[in-house]
Scaffold this motif. Structure first.
Motif, PDB file in Angstrom:
ATOM      1  N   THR A 205       0.242  -1.184   0.076  1.00  0.00           N
ATOM      2  CA  THR A 205       0.325   0.405  -0.055  1.00  0.00           C
ATOM      3  C   THR A 205       0.799   1.603   0.038  1.00  0.00           C
ATOM      4  N   HIS A 206      -0.015   2.386  -0.283  1.00  0.00           N
ATOM      5  CA  HIS A 206       1.602   3.871  -0.317  1.00  0.00           C
ATOM      6  C   HIS A 206       1.948   3.730   1.122  1.00  0.00           C
ATOM      7  N   GLY A 207       0.892   3.508   2.573  1.00  0.00           N
ATOM      8  CA  GLY A 207       1.725   3.477   3.236  1.00  0.00           C
ATOM      9  C   GLY A 207       2.530   2.908   3.691  1.00  0.00           C
ATOM     10  N   ASP A 208       2.430   1.421   3.180  1.00  0.00           N
ATOM     11  CA  ASP A 208       3.498   0.403   3.408  1.00  0.00           C
ATOM     12  C   ASP A 208       5.020   1.110   2.415  1.00  0.00           C
ATOM     13  N   VAL A 209       4.382   2.045   1.275  1.00  0.00           N
ATOM     14  CA  VAL A 209       5.687   2.225   0.383  1.00  0.00           C
ATOM     15  C   VAL A 209       6.593   3.359   1.177  1.00  0.00           C
ATOM     16  N   GLN A 210       6.012   4.310   1.926  1.00  0.00           N
ATOM     17  CA  GLN A 210       6.110   5.655   3.044  1.00  0.00           C
ATOM     18  C   GLN A 210       6.734   4.711   4.327  1.00  0.00           C
ATOM     19  N   ASN A 211       6.709   4.015   4.306  1.00  0.00           N
ATOM     20  CA  ASN A 211       6.680   2.988   5.833  1.00  0.00           C
ATOM     21  C   ASN A 211       8.355   3.211   5.806  1.00  0.00           C
ATOM     22  N   LEU A 212       8.232   2.075   4.811  1.00  0.00           N
ATOM     23  CA  LEU A 212       9.381   1.438   3.863  1.00  0.00           C
ATOM     24  C   LEU A 212      11.157   2.914   3.443  1.00  0.00           C
ATOM     25  N   GLN A 213      10.238   3.974   2.909  1.00  0.00           N
ATOM     26  CA  GLN A 213      10.831   5.142   2.664  1.00  0.00           C
ATOM     27  C   GLN A 213      11.835   5.640   3.436  1.00  0.00           C
ATOM     28  N   HIS A 214      10.655   6.013   4.582  1.00  0.00           N
ATOM     29  CA  HIS A 214      11.259   6.733   6.463  1.00  0.00           C
ATOM     30  C   HIS A 214      12.611   5.208   6.153  1.00  0.00           C
ATOM     31  N   GLN A 215      12.141   3.990   6.642  1.00  0.00           N
ATOM     32  CA  GLN A 215      12.820   3.267   6.982  1.00  0.00           C
ATOM     33  C   GLN A 215      14.485   3.514   6.266  1.00  0.00           C
ATOM     34  N   VAL A 216      14.691   3.892   4.786  1.00  0.00           N
ATOM     35  CA  VAL A 216      15.502   4.048   4.107  1.00  0.00           C
ATOM     36  C   VAL A 216      16.320   5.363   4.863  1.00  0.00           C
ATOM     37  N   ASP A 217      15.603   5.792   4.328  1.00  0.00           N
ATOM     38  CA  ASP A 217      15.661   7.252   4.981  1.00  0.00           C
ATOM     39  C   ASP A 217      16.698   7.877   6.305  1.00  0.00           C
ATOM     40  N   THR A 218      16.259   6.847   7.222  1.00  0.00           N
ATOM     41  CA  THR A 218      16.222   6.954   9.080  1.00  0.00           C
ATOM     42  C   THR A 218      18.427   5.845   8.937  1.00  0.00           C
ATOM     43  N   LEU A 219      17.962   4.631   7.368  1.00  0.00           N
ATOM     44  CA  LEU A 219      18.872   3.946   7.842  1.00  0.00           C
ATOM     45  C   LEU A 219      20.018   4.595   7.247  1.00  0.00           C
ATOM     46  N   GLY A 220      20.259   5.163   6.665  1.00  0.00           N
ATOM     47  CA  GLY A 220      20.830   7.024   5.822  1.00  0.00           C
ATOM     48  C   GLY A 220      21.738   7.331   6.644  1.00  0.00           C
ATOM     49  N   SER A 221      20.310   8.047   7.565  1.00  0.00           N
ATOM     50  CA  SER A 221      21.478   9.268   8.239  1.00  0.00           C
ATOM     51  C   SER A 221      22.837   8.304   9.308  1.00  0.00           C
ATOM     52  N   GLU A 222      21.862   6.685  10.085  1.00  0.00           N
ATOM     53  CA  GLU A 222      21.950   5.868  10.492  1.00  0.00           C
ATOM     54  C   GLU A 222      24.107   5.915  10.099  1.00  0.00           C
ATOM     55  N   ILE A 223      23.830   5.116   8.921  1.00  0.00           N
ATOM     56  CA  ILE A 223      25.015   5.036   8.081  1.00  0.00           C
ATOM     57  C   ILE A 223      26.292   6.435   8.204  1.00  0.00           C
ATOM     58  N   LYS A 224      25.536   8.068   8.016  1.00  0.00           N
ATOM     59  CA  LYS A 224      26.613   8.646   7.810  1.00  0.00           C
ATOM     60  C   LYS A 224      27.069   9.210   8.660  1.00  0.00           C
ATOM     61  N   ASN A 225      25.851   8.681  10.444  1.00  0.00           N
ATOM     62  CA  ASN A 225      26.558   9.106  11.305  1.00  0.00           C
ATOM     63  C   ASN A 225      27.470   8.704  11.980  1.00  0.00           C
ATOM     64  N   LEU A 226      27.829   7.166  11.051  1.00  0.00           N
ATOM     65  CA  LEU A 226      28.789   5.833  11.654  1.00  0.00           C
ATOM     66  C   LEU A 226      29.913   6.717  11.367  1.00  0.00           C
ATOM     67  N   THR A 227      29.569   6.942  10.058  1.00  0.00           N
ATOM     68  CA  THR A 227      31.218   7.328   8.664  1.00  0.00           C
ATOM     69  C   THR A 227      32.021   8.118   9.883  1.00  0.00           C
ATOM     70  N   LYS A 228      31.078   9.382   9.339  1.00  0.00           N
ATOM     71  CA  LYS A 228      31.579  10.280  10.384  1.00  0.00           C
ATOM     72  C   LYS A 228      31.945  10.048  11.988  1.00  0.00           C
ATOM     73  N   ALA A 229      31.789   9.200  12.593  1.00  0.00           N
ATOM     74  CA  ALA A 229      32.279   8.377  13.298  1.00  0.00           C
ATOM     75  C   ALA A 229      33.863   7.739  13.546  1.00  0.00           C
ATOM     76  N   VAL A 230      33.182   7.047  12.622  1.00  0.00           N
ATOM     77  CA  VAL A 230      34.504   6.573  12.265  1.00  0.00           C
ATOM     78  C   VAL A 230      35.744   6.894  11.764  1.00  0.00           C
ATOM     79  N   GLU A 231      35.790   8.389  10.769  1.00  0.00           N
ATOM     80  CA  GLU A 231      36.616   9.444   9.850  1.00  0.00           C
ATOM     81  C   GLU A 231      37.060   9.781  11.080  1.00  0.00           C
ATOM     82  N   GLY A 232      36.823  10.011  12.612  1.00  0.00           N
ATOM     83  CA  GLY A 232      36.914  10.497  12.944  1.00  0.00           C
ATOM     84  C   GLY A 232      38.061  10.278  14.579  1.00  0.00           C
ATOM     85  N   LEU A 233      37.420   8.991  14.275  1.00  0.00           N
ATOM     86  CA  LEU A 233      38.502   7.838  14.762  1.00  0.00           C
ATOM     87  C   LEU A 233      39.329   7.388  14.307  1.00  0.00           C
ATOM     88  N   VAL A 234      39.861   7.322  12.796  1.00  0.00           N
ATOM     89  CA  VAL A 234      40.638   7.539  12.117  1.00  0.00           C
ATOM     90  C   VAL A 234      42.252   8.562  11.730  1.00  0.00           C
TER      91      VAL A 234
END
Length: 76
Positions: free
Chosen positions: A22-51
């Motif tokens: 459904t449209h709601g399922d697609v929106q929920n999936l898009q939200h999860q993908v956006d959240t995952l992308g944000s978390e990956i970006k934060n992890l990348t910044k943390a790893v760069e800081g450690l390096v």
């Protein structure tokens, strides 16, 4: 078309409709993908800081080692 065939077709269509996203399922999936992308970006910044910290520590270690070698030569 007799009733048995209609009921079977109706049941198949119900299964197909239930399986469709459904449209709601697609929106929920898009939200999860956006959240995952944000978390990956934060992890990348943390790893760069450690390096950067490790690189700075290596540089400092080399400088201290060279200074200790100079002191050692001076004492000898």
């Amino acid at each position: 078309m007799d009733t048995v065939q209609f009921d079977a077709l109706n049941a198949k269509l119900d299964r197909v409709i239930d399986a469709m996203a459904t449209h709601g399922d697609v929106q929920n999936l898009q939200h999860q993908v956006d959240t995952l992308g944000s978390e990956i970006k934060n992890l990348t910044k943390a790893v760069e800081g450690l390096v950067k910290l490790v690189t700075d520590m290596q540089t400092e270690y080399v400088a201290i080692k060279m200074q200790m070698e100079r002191y050692d030569r001076w004492f000898k």
